[in-house]
Design a protein around this motif. Structure first.
Motif, short mmCIF file in Angstrom:
data_model
loop_
_atom_site.label_atom_id
_atom_site.label_comp_id
_atom_site.label_asym_id
_atom_site.label_seq_id
_atom_site.Cartn_x
_atom_site.Cartn_y
_atom_site.Cartn_z
N UNK A 20 35.45 47.05 47.02
CA UNK A 20 34.52 46.69 48.03
C UNK A 20 34.26 48.02 48.93
N UNK A 21 35.52 48.64 49.40
CA UNK A 21 35.28 49.61 50.25
C UNK A 21 34.48 50.81 49.64
N UNK A 22 34.87 51.17 48.35
CA UNK A 22 34.40 52.11 47.63
C UNK A 22 32.74 52.05 47.39
N UNK A 23 32.51 50.96 46.95
CA UNK A 23 30.90 50.49 46.94
C UNK A 23 30.16 50.87 48.16
N UNK A 24 30.93 50.63 49.45
CA UNK A 24 30.04 50.95 50.53
C UNK A 24 30.12 52.29 51.17
N UNK A 25 31.06 53.00 50.82
CA UNK A 25 31.40 54.19 51.36
C UNK A 25 31.45 55.38 50.38
N UNK A 26 31.66 55.17 49.18
CA UNK A 26 31.86 56.13 47.97
C UNK A 26 30.60 56.79 47.51
N UNK A 27 30.87 58.15 46.70
CA UNK A 27 29.65 58.65 46.36
C UNK A 27 29.25 57.96 45.25
N UNK A 28 27.98 58.37 44.56
CA UNK A 28 27.43 57.64 43.53
C UNK A 28 28.17 57.68 42.26
N UNK A 29 28.92 59.14 42.23
CA UNK A 29 29.82 59.09 40.93
C UNK A 29 30.91 58.07 40.90
N UNK A 30 31.68 57.96 42.05
CA UNK A 30 32.60 56.96 42.20
C UNK A 30 32.29 55.60 42.03
N UNK A 31 30.83 55.29 42.54
CA UNK A 31 30.26 53.86 42.27
C UNK A 31 30.29 53.59 40.88
N UNK A 32 29.64 54.67 40.00
CA UNK A 32 29.48 54.40 38.88
C UNK A 32 30.74 54.06 38.11
N UNK A 33 31.83 54.73 38.40
CA UNK A 33 33.23 54.63 37.68
C UNK A 33 33.66 53.09 38.04
N UNK A 34 33.45 52.49 39.34
CA UNK A 34 33.92 51.43 39.56
C UNK A 34 33.12 50.23 38.85
N UNK A 35 31.79 50.48 38.67
CA UNK A 35 30.87 49.50 38.03
C UNK A 35 31.31 49.30 36.60
N UNK A 36 32.21 50.21 36.07
CA UNK A 36 32.65 50.18 34.54
C UNK A 36 33.91 49.09 34.48
N UNK A 37 34.47 48.72 35.77
CA UNK A 37 35.80 47.75 35.53
C UNK A 37 35.40 46.61 35.03
N UNK A 38 36.05 46.09 33.97
CA UNK A 38 35.98 44.83 33.19
C UNK A 38 36.68 43.68 33.73
N UNK A 39 36.44 42.58 33.66
CA UNK A 39 37.08 41.24 34.02
C UNK A 39 38.03 41.28 32.80
N UNK A 40 39.21 40.64 33.13
CA UNK A 40 40.30 40.48 32.00
C UNK A 40 39.66 39.54 31.00
N UNK A 41 40.23 40.00 29.88
CA UNK A 41 39.61 39.20 28.38
C UNK A 41 40.65 37.86 28.35
N UNK A 42 40.25 36.81 27.37
CA UNK A 42 41.16 35.71 27.20
C UNK A 42 42.18 35.89 25.98
N UNK A 43 43.42 35.44 26.19
CA UNK A 43 44.05 35.68 25.06
C UNK A 43 44.13 34.54 23.95
N UNK A 44 43.74 33.24 24.55
CA UNK A 44 43.67 32.24 23.50
C UNK A 44 42.99 31.09 24.06
N UNK A 45 42.82 29.99 23.30
CA UNK A 45 42.12 28.72 23.89
C UNK A 45 42.24 27.54 22.86
N UNK A 46 42.02 26.32 23.46
CA UNK A 46 41.62 25.30 22.59
C UNK A 46 40.62 24.26 23.34
N UNK A 47 40.00 23.59 22.59
CA UNK A 47 38.91 22.39 23.16
C UNK A 47 39.60 21.23 22.99
N UNK A 48 39.66 20.81 24.05
CA UNK A 48 40.88 19.61 24.14
C UNK A 48 39.99 18.14 24.03
N UNK A 49 40.46 16.89 24.12
CA UNK A 49 39.60 15.59 23.82
C UNK A 49 38.88 15.60 24.94
#
Length: 444
Positions: free
Chosen positions: A171-200
């Protein structure tokens, strides 16, 4: 188990190791680098035997039945689902397809990467885990979300997108960092799922590769409904430092009890729908009931938990004890709204182990639902549940006030009237004293 304060508490044995399957017989041989285990409605067991490029079927007694290879075409299959008709849906990961066969293993059709602009052209279709919903949609993990395709191999959308979560530094980097740093932050991906089921209940229960809130219960709108503050054990690495748990599989039984498999510590944890830990068992090791590299778990209709070890190719079978059968019954009855029966079951659990924290909490909750607020407060106090005690106390206070409303109003009127009378009396007395001693009795 771990209580709400993070303390370890000893409990009666919840599961016993009733067997370890190492060899499938002359026809089945041994498993090599298996990746997934699935139990159908008839308690038949299916294993994605990835290293042998096959799906193995066992009956409920762990006897070898058949092996499916799609005539030798399977390549590193890592997931399997079987519907109510015995049809197999195989995640043929190495061939980037999903194979649909009948109960005998005969080829019916295959699903490949659907044609849609919603999927990146560079994205592959190396599906690992799959599940068929009651609506006929095939669900599969696609990184940070689940992708759906229909019976015609048409793309039907995504659901359950994971979120990156709040991070002060980003959040602080987005507010105060350079455009290059913001672009790098923008590429951060959320964590993937490992496994799942659909229950009753139609919900997607999943485990995600993240530092917190790894257990998810996702509704049709893609929202997580599982408590994010569920009780979790601290995991330590080989050097004794704390490390994030790595939940690799999840199962949900008919009673709604959630079982998750943690790979680093090699344990199975079971939770109720409120995130309370019911029990934990297993561990890392080379003996019966311990694992080297656990990758999958499933639960049959008898309540047995089967854990698949990728490294050894063994299947460990855990059978619930009488104590834990009573715990499951109490949890199930409470969830179904049968509070009288739940109260009786929790009493039976408490008779076995009076220190089992969920027994006191279960008794408190059932008494609360039955309207016995004083009894609920007593058991909430024994369970050291401050929040529950406060809720019961607030309701108890309200009930007392409502029951004695006119008396309370009368007392309040008397107190207020007395206070007013005392005020004016003291005021008059003060004037009299001042007049007599300060003004010498000259001022009236």
């Amino acid at each position: 188990i771990i209580d709400s304060k993070g303390d370890q508490l000893a409990t009666p044995l919840a599961y016993q190791v009733s067997g370890v399957l190492r060899y499938l017989g002359a026809e089945g041989g041994t498993l090599k680098d298996p990746q997934d285990i699935f139990i159908d409605g008839e308690d038949n067991i299916y294993i994605a035997d990835s290293g042998n490029n096959r799906i193995v079927k066992l009956d409920k007694n762990l006897q070898f039945v058949a092996a499916y290879t799609d005539e030798g075409r399977l390549n590193n299959p890592q997931g399997v689902f079987v519907d109510d008709y015995g049809h197999l849906f195989i995640a043929d990961t190495g061939n980037q397809r999903i194979v649909h066969t009948d109960a005998s293993g005969a080829y019916i059709e295959e699903f490949v990467r659907p044609e849609t602009d919603m999927i990146d052209e560079s994205s592959d279709f190396a599906v690992r885990k799959i599940f068929l919903s009651d609506q006929g949609y095939l669900y599969m993990i696609k990184g940070q979300q689940f992708m759906m395709i229909d019976a015609y191999n048409e793309f039907k959308g995504y659901v359950g997108a994971n979120e990156v979560g709040f991070d002060l530094m980003r959040t602080l980097i987005r507010l105060f960092a350079s455009e290059e740093m913001k672009r790098r932050i923008a590429t951060v991906d959320p964590p993937p799922y490992n496994n799942f089921v659909i229950a009753d209940d139609g919900m997607i229960y999943a485990v995600a590769a993240t530092d917190s809130a790894q257990i998810r219960k996702i509704n049709s709108a893609g929202k997580n409904l599982y408590p994010e503050d569920y009780i979790a054990e601290t995991i330590y690495d080989t050097d004794g430092f704390t490390t994030s748990p790595n939940y690799v599989d999840i199962a949900v039984n008919a009673e709604g009890i959630v079982s998750v498999l943690e790979q680093k510590g090699g344990k199975v944890y079971q939770y109720d729908q409120e995130g309370n830990m019911l029990t934990a068992f297993g561990g890392i090791g080379n003996k019966q009931g311990k694992f080297v590299l656990p990758v999958g778990l499933a639960q049959n209709s008898a309540g047995q938990v089967l854990v698949l070890d990728q490294s050894t190719g063994y299947i460990h079978v855990f059978t619930p004890t009488q104590f834990f059968t009573e715990v499951e019954a109490a949890v199930s009855l409470y969830a179904a709204g049968d509070y009288d029966a739940a109260h009786e079951k929790w009493q039976e659990v408490a008779a076995i182990d009076v220190n089992y924290p969920l027994a006191n909490r279960g008794l408190a909750l059932s008494l609360y639902k039955l309207g016995d607020l004083e009894g609920a407060m007593t058991y909430f106090e024994l369970a050291k549940d401050r929040e529950g005690y406060s809720t019961a106390f607030d309701d108890y206070r309200y009930e007392v006030l409502r029951e004695h409303f006119f008396l309370v109003v009368l007392i309040a009127v008397v107190i207020i009237g007395g206070a007013i009378f005392l005020f004016f009396f003291l005021k008059k007395l003060a004037r009299k004293v001042l007049d007599q001693y300060y003004y010498g009795g000259d001022k009236k």
